[in-house]
Design an enzyme around this catalytic site. Structure first.
Site, PDB file in Angstrom:
ATOM      1  CE  LYS A  82      59.592 -58.959   4.021  1.00  0.00           C
ATOM      2  NZ  LYS A  82      59.773 -60.215   4.697  1.00  0.00           N
ATOM      3  CB  SER A 111      68.260 -64.479   4.084  1.00  0.00           C
ATOM      4  OG  SER A 111      67.318 -64.551   5.137  1.00  0.00           O
ATOM      5  CD  GLU A 126      60.045 -64.271  -1.529  1.00  0.00           C
ATOM      6  OE1 GLU A 126      60.945 -63.429  -1.540  1.00  0.00           O
ATOM      7  OE2 GLU A 126      58.952 -64.101  -0.973  1.00  0.00           O
ATOM      8  CG  ASN A 174      58.233 -57.449   0.174  1.00  0.00           C
ATOM      9  OD1 ASN A 174      57.510 -56.477   0.385  1.00  0.00           O
ATOM     10  ND2 ASN A 174      57.945 -58.667   0.626  1.00  0.00           N
ATOM     11  N   GLY A 199      63.636 -63.626   6.015  1.00  0.00           N
ATOM     12  CA  GLY A 199      63.831 -62.831   7.223  1.00  0.00           C
ATOM     13  C   GLY A 199      64.581 -63.567   8.322  1.00  0.00           C
ATOM     14  CG  HIS A 201      55.483 -62.216   0.717  1.00  0.00           C
ATOM     15  ND1 HIS A 201      55.632 -62.579   2.037  1.00  0.00           N
ATOM     16  CD2 HIS A 201      56.715 -61.853   0.282  1.00  0.00           C
ATOM     17  CE1 HIS A 201      56.903 -62.431   2.379  1.00  0.00           C
ATOM     18  NE2 HIS A 201      57.582 -61.995   1.334  1.00  0.00           N
ATOM     19  CD  GLU A 204      56.479 -61.475   5.394  1.00  0.00           C
ATOM     20  OE1 GLU A 204      56.116 -60.369   4.960  1.00  0.00           O
ATOM     21  OE2 GLU A 204      57.676 -61.783   5.549  1.00  0.00           O
TER      22      GLU A 204
HETATM   23  C1  PEP Z   1      60.733 -61.307   1.284  1.00  0.00           C
HETATM   24  O1  PEP Z   1      60.066 -60.779   2.153  1.00  0.00           O
HETATM   25  O2  PEP Z   1      60.229 -61.506   0.166  1.00  0.00           O
HETATM   26  C2  PEP Z   1      62.102 -61.691   1.604  1.00  0.00           C
HETATM   27  C3  PEP Z   1      62.735 -62.460   0.771  1.00  0.00           C
HETATM   28  O3  PEP Z   1      62.604 -61.216   2.775  1.00  0.00           O
HETATM   29  P1  PEP Z   1      64.149 -61.306   3.262  1.00  0.00           P
HETATM   30  O4  PEP Z   1      65.001 -60.903   2.101  1.00  0.00           O
HETATM   31  O5  PEP Z   1      64.238 -60.341   4.411  1.00  0.00           O
HETATM   32  O6  PEP Z   1      64.400 -62.712   3.668  1.00  0.00           O
END
Ligand code: PEP
Length: 253
Positions: A11, A216, A170, A9, A176, A98, A100
């Site tokens: 973003k 992460s 997630e 992703n 993040g 997601h 976000e």
């Molecule tokens: C994501 O944005 O779906 C995500 C898992 O981000 P990160 O791997 O940076 O934690």
């Protein structure tokens, strides 16, 4: 169909030039080094979809996804991108729900159910995200919340259609932050999701659904996470922006 998937992703990151460089580097490394058959997906900003599709080529080892789509078919919705537009570009996947988008754009379960429906109507595969914030985990409400998120947006689908969905668990506290769920925490929550699917659709159907872990994921922890029996790969944010790191994650699947 259940399969190993590693989705990046991106973003809202990268200029067009940087996007081309990143995609070219990963494409080369995948061709040279990746032996496994995991499905690899770049979920990139809308403006780069077509350019990257051409760069990756037809029948490519790596395919593309968008990061969102409108719940509307078409019309006066300035700034929005429809599922049919994505389909017309030949884009097979779309991330929906997601955290976000839930947090910053107020997307809720009902709206996401509409997005899921319109994506499916146009033949896109939704990568449907669910996950709990830290305070919910700390008050032990995570299982109930995840079940509710899955129910609200997916349980109106019939048996045949639910199998077209990819789910990404997630935990918001792991996105993040550099704070990954332990492989046991990931496995436990994937079992919760799969059992919930099984309760509604039966075990055989639940066993056909890919459930990815996100939060992460990096080159150092991917192997352990992806070796959990109910973790079918990952949705990767930050580490998908670095070619060597992402390639190592793909190799772990
Ligand atoms: C994501 O944005 O779906 C995500 C898992 O981000 P990160 O791997 O940076 O934690």
């Amino acid at each position: 169909m259940r399969q190993k998937i590693v989705a990046g992703n991106w973003k809202m990151n990268k200029t067009l030039e940087e996007a081309n460089i990143l995609a070219t580097e990963i494409k080369g490394m995948v061709a040279d080094e990746v032996k496994g058959s995991a499905q690899i997906i770049f979920c990139v900003p809308f403006p780069y979809l077509l350019t990257l599709k051409n760069l990756l080529g037809n029948g490519a080892r790596i395919t593309l996804g968008a990061q969102n789509c409108s719940e509307h078919e078409s019309g006066a919705y300035t700034g929005e991108v429809s599922a049919s537009m994505l389909k017309s570009l030949g884009i097979p996947f779309v991330i929906l729900g997601h955290s976000e988008r839930r947090q910053y754009f107020g997307e809720d379960g009902k709206l996401l159910a509409k997005k899921v429906d319109i994506a499916l109507k146009h033949g896109l595969t939704p990568i449907f995200c669910c996950g709990e914030p830290l305070e919910v985990r700390e008050s032990n409400g995570h299982e109930a919340l995840i079940k509710k998120q899955v129910e609200e947006s997916l349980f109106h689908l019939d048996q045949a259609t639910i199998q077209k969905i990819v789910i990404a668990y997630e935990p918001v506290w792991a996105i993040g932050t550099g704070k990954t769920a332990t492989s046991q925490q990931a496995q436990d929550m994937h079992v919760v999701i799969r059992k919930h699917l099984s309760g509604k659709y039966g075990q055989a159907v639940a066993n056909e659904i890919s459930i990815l872990y996100g939060g992460s994921v990096n080159a150092a922890n991917a192997k352990e996470l992806f070796s959990c029996p109910d973790v079918d790969g990952g949705l990767v944010g930050g580490a998908s922006l670095k070619s060597r790191e992402f390639t190592e994650i793909i190799k772990s699947a």
